[in-house]
Design a protein around this motif. Sequence first.
Motif, PDB file in Angstrom:
ATOM      1  N   SER A 228       0.825  -1.209   0.000  1.00 33.12           N
ATOM      2  CA  SER A 228       0.000   0.000   0.000  1.00 33.12           C
ATOM      3  C   SER A 228       0.853   1.251   0.000  1.00 33.12           C
ATOM      4  CB  SER A 228      -0.943  -0.007   1.209  1.00 33.12           C
ATOM      5  OG  SER A 228      -0.221  -0.003   2.423  1.00 33.12           O
ATOM      6  N   GLY A 229       2.090   1.162   0.534  1.00 31.56           N
ATOM      7  CA  GLY A 229       2.964   2.323   0.537  1.00 31.56           C
ATOM      8  C   GLY A 229       3.234   2.834  -0.864  1.00 31.56           C
ATOM      9  N   PHE A 230       3.675   1.954  -1.747  1.00 29.05           N
ATOM     10  CA  PHE A 230       3.924   2.356  -3.129  1.00 29.05           C
ATOM     11  C   PHE A 230       2.610   2.628  -3.867  1.00 29.05           C
ATOM     12  CE2 PHE A 230       8.306   0.660  -2.723  1.00 29.05           C
ATOM     13  CZ  PHE A 230       8.986   1.708  -3.310  1.00 29.05           C
ATOM     14  N   ALA A 231       1.577   1.862  -3.553  1.00 27.40           N
ATOM     15  CA  ALA A 231       0.303   2.036  -4.258  1.00 27.40           C
ATOM     16  C   ALA A 231      -0.293   3.418  -4.026  1.00 27.40           C
ATOM     17  CB  ALA A 231      -0.689   0.961  -3.820  1.00 27.40           C
ATOM     18  N   ARG A 232       0.024   4.057  -2.908  1.00 23.81           N
ATOM     19  CA  ARG A 232      -0.511   5.375  -2.590  1.00 23.81           C
ATOM     20  C   ARG A 232       0.327   6.510  -3.179  1.00 23.81           C
ATOM     21  NH1 ARG A 232      -4.002   5.921   2.097  1.00 23.81           N
ATOM     22  NH2 ARG A 232      -4.554   3.923   2.990  1.00 23.81           N
ATOM     23  N   MET A 233       1.475   6.181  -3.751  1.00 25.46           N
ATOM     24  CA  MET A 233       2.365   7.209  -4.268  1.00 25.46           C
ATOM     25  C   MET A 233       2.078   7.522  -5.739  1.00 25.46           C
ATOM     26  SD  MET A 233       4.344   8.167  -1.756  1.00 25.46           S
ATOM     27  CE  MET A 233       2.906   7.934  -0.667  1.00 25.46           C
ATOM     28  N   SER A 234       2.404   8.731  -6.142  1.00 21.72           N
ATOM     29  CA  SER A 234       2.249   9.118  -7.544  1.00 21.72           C
ATOM     30  C   SER A 234       3.303   8.416  -8.395  1.00 21.72           C
ATOM     31  CB  SER A 234       2.400  10.633  -7.699  1.00 21.72           C
ATOM     32  OG  SER A 234       3.742  11.024  -7.437  1.00 21.72           O
ATOM     33  N   THR A 235       3.056   8.354  -9.700  1.00 22.68           N
ATOM     34  CA  THR A 235       4.016   7.737 -10.615  1.00 22.68           C
ATOM     35  C   THR A 235       5.364   8.440 -10.551  1.00 22.68           C
ATOM     36  OG1 THR A 235       2.228   7.066 -12.103  1.00 22.68           O
ATOM     37  CG2 THR A 235       4.441   7.136 -13.033  1.00 22.68           C
ATOM     38  N   ASP A 236       5.374   9.750 -10.447  1.00 21.93           N
ATOM     39  CA  ASP A 236       6.625  10.503 -10.387  1.00 21.93           C
ATOM     40  C   ASP A 236       7.453  10.108  -9.166  1.00 21.93           C
ATOM     41  OD1 ASP A 236       5.954  11.839 -12.676  1.00 21.93           O
ATOM     42  OD2 ASP A 236       5.292  13.679 -11.669  1.00 21.93           O
ATOM     43  N   VAL A 237       6.808   9.951  -8.026  1.00 18.65           N
ATOM     44  CA  VAL A 237       7.521   9.558  -6.803  1.00 18.65           C
ATOM     45  C   VAL A 237       8.086   8.158  -6.950  1.00 18.65           C
ATOM     46  CG1 VAL A 237       7.245   8.991  -4.358  1.00 18.65           C
ATOM     47  CG2 VAL A 237       6.271  11.106  -5.270  1.00 18.65           C
ATOM     48  N   VAL A 238       7.270   7.230  -7.442  1.00 16.38           N
ATOM     49  CA  VAL A 238       7.728   5.842  -7.599  1.00 16.38           C
ATOM     50  C   VAL A 238       8.926   5.783  -8.553  1.00 16.38           C
ATOM     51  CG1 VAL A 238       7.113   3.546  -8.422  1.00 16.38           C
ATOM     52  CG2 VAL A 238       5.467   4.870  -7.070  1.00 16.38           C
ATOM     53  N   GLU A 239       8.834   6.467  -9.663  1.00 21.89           N
ATOM     54  CA  GLU A 239       9.934   6.451 -10.639  1.00 21.89           C
ATOM     55  C   GLU A 239      11.199   7.053 -10.043  1.00 21.89           C
ATOM     56  OE1 GLU A 239       8.380   8.430 -14.061  1.00 21.89           O
ATOM     57  OE2 GLU A 239       7.309   6.652 -14.786  1.00 21.89           O
ATOM     58  N   ARG A 240      11.064   8.095  -9.258  1.00 19.23           N
ATOM     59  CA  ARG A 240      12.231   8.700  -8.604  1.00 19.23           C
ATOM     60  C   ARG A 240      12.907   7.720  -7.648  1.00 19.23           C
ATOM     61  NH1 ARG A 240      10.354  12.070  -4.196  1.00 19.23           N
ATOM     62  NH2 ARG A 240      11.053  10.303  -2.914  1.00 19.23           N
ATOM     63  N   VAL A 241      12.093   7.043  -6.834  1.00 20.71           N
ATOM     64  CA  VAL A 241      12.638   6.103  -5.854  1.00 20.71           C
ATOM     65  C   VAL A 241      13.312   4.930  -6.556  1.00 20.71           C
ATOM     66  CG1 VAL A 241      12.049   4.507  -3.998  1.00 20.71           C
ATOM     67  CG2 VAL A 241      10.986   6.776  -4.083  1.00 20.71           C
ATOM     68  N   VAL A 242      12.664   4.379  -7.561  1.00 20.87           N
ATOM     69  CA  VAL A 242      13.244   3.248  -8.292  1.00 20.87           C
ATOM     70  C   VAL A 242      14.579   3.638  -8.906  1.00 20.87           C
ATOM     71  CG1 VAL A 242      12.961   1.720 -10.283  1.00 20.87           C
ATOM     72  CG2 VAL A 242      11.041   2.112  -8.733  1.00 20.87           C
ATOM     73  N   ALA A 243      14.631   4.800  -9.547  1.00 23.68           N
ATOM     74  CA  ALA A 243      15.876   5.245 -10.186  1.00 23.68           C
ATOM     75  C   ALA A 243      16.983   5.444  -9.158  1.00 23.68           C
ATOM     76  CB  ALA A 243      15.623   6.539 -10.956  1.00 23.68           C
ATOM     77  N   SER A 244      16.650   6.012  -8.002  1.00 23.59           N
ATOM     78  CA  SER A 244      17.658   6.272  -6.975  1.00 23.59           C
ATOM     79  C   SER A 244      18.201   4.986  -6.370  1.00 23.59           C
ATOM     80  CB  SER A 244      17.071   7.164  -5.882  1.00 23.59           C
ATOM     81  OG  SER A 244      16.695   8.424  -6.386  1.00 23.59           O
ATOM     82  N   VAL A 245      17.300   4.053  -6.051  1.00 25.84           N
ATOM     83  CA  VAL A 245      17.745   2.781  -5.475  1.00 25.84           C
ATOM     84  C   VAL A 245      18.557   1.991  -6.502  1.00 25.84           C
ATOM     85  CG1 VAL A 245      16.995   0.562  -4.541  1.00 25.84           C
ATOM     86  CG2 VAL A 245      15.851   2.677  -3.819  1.00 25.84           C
ATOM     87  N   GLU A 246      18.115   1.974  -7.742  1.00 24.17           N
ATOM     88  CA  GLU A 246      18.855   1.269  -8.794  1.00 24.17           C
ATOM     89  C   GLU A 246      20.257   1.839  -8.954  1.00 24.17           C
ATOM     90  OE1 GLU A 246      17.928  -0.494 -13.219  1.00 24.17           O
ATOM     91  OE2 GLU A 246      17.085   1.469 -12.694  1.00 24.17           O
ATOM     92  N   ARG A 247      20.372   3.154  -8.950  1.00 24.36           N
ATOM     93  CA  ARG A 247      21.682   3.803  -9.054  1.00 24.36           C
ATOM     94  C   ARG A 247      22.581   3.436  -7.879  1.00 24.36           C
ATOM     95  NH1 ARG A 247      20.480   9.273  -7.688  1.00 24.36           N
ATOM     96  NH2 ARG A 247      20.829   8.428  -5.578  1.00 24.36           N
ATOM     97  N   ASP A 248      22.023   3.479  -6.662  1.00 23.62           N
ATOM     98  CA  ASP A 248      22.835   3.224  -5.475  1.00 23.62           C
ATOM     99  C   ASP A 248      23.215   1.757  -5.332  1.00 23.62           C
ATOM    100  OD1 ASP A 248      22.726   5.895  -4.964  1.00 23.62           O
ATOM    101  OD2 ASP A 248      21.355   5.756  -3.248  1.00 23.62           O
TER     102      ASP A 248
END
Length: 279
Positions: A228-248
């Motif tokens: 539900s945490g990710f499900a409640r987030m906007s697409t922009d937020v999810v994409e930002r988090v995915v990109a940051s974790v993938e980079r790190d």
Amino acid sequence: MRASRIRRSRDLPGSVESGQQARLQSSAMNARYDSIGYGYATTRREEPRFREIILAALGHAKSVVNVGAGAGSYEPRDRYVLAIEPSDVMAAQRPRESAPAIRGEAHCLPLRDGSVEAAMSVLSLHHWETHQEQGVRELRRVASGPVVLFTCDPEVSASMWLMKDYLPEVADLDRRIFPDIERLATWLGGRTRIDVIPIPRDTCDWMLMSFWAHPERVLDASARNATSGFARMSTDVVERVVASVERDLHDGTWDARHGHLRNLDEYDAGLRLVVSTKS
């Protein structure tokens, strides 16, 4: 249980919704359940260790209502169960041998006072929107014995690396949607016990708190979408988090900061067991 013990929802105080806001909240909640529900049974499988804890908390109760029952995880299989679930998508994933799910919501349970021996709800309370207090009081009303809740302490979960370093929006949201333990105890009345439930590194229930040792799950859409945490987030937020974790993960930053977590067997990410009994 005899049919005469079931009371129609219109007989319950406060069960008749009035006004557009209440209807919109209910519609939004059901839509979110439906969104999370697709593939839920694949990544949110029942964790046997959690199951043992919940069954022990239910004690010797022979009849149980499970509110926000979802796909049926953690329900007793040797007792009479009434499952309450608002989402058709979630209910459709219940095993054939499970109790059929009644379409309903926590704040207006179609049950008489004390008509079941126990009530339970597993990681559902935060979806009840403005009806949380009424829903918790309904659990207490219909259960003659223990009320058992699996929920989250948002202050503890906020310190987990995912929320602290990448997803503060969920930490802020959790503080608003998860009632604090003292408030829960007040709503429930009687005697309330709170247990810290560490999450095993190898748990098969991929709730958001289980990501503590598995940053790769952030990159897995099926794992993200069942929380539900990710499900409640906007697409922009999810994409930002995915990109940051993938980079790190790629450049070693994540492991330099948090790699020690991979060696732990369990971790307190905020999961709590609340058990209420009448005085």
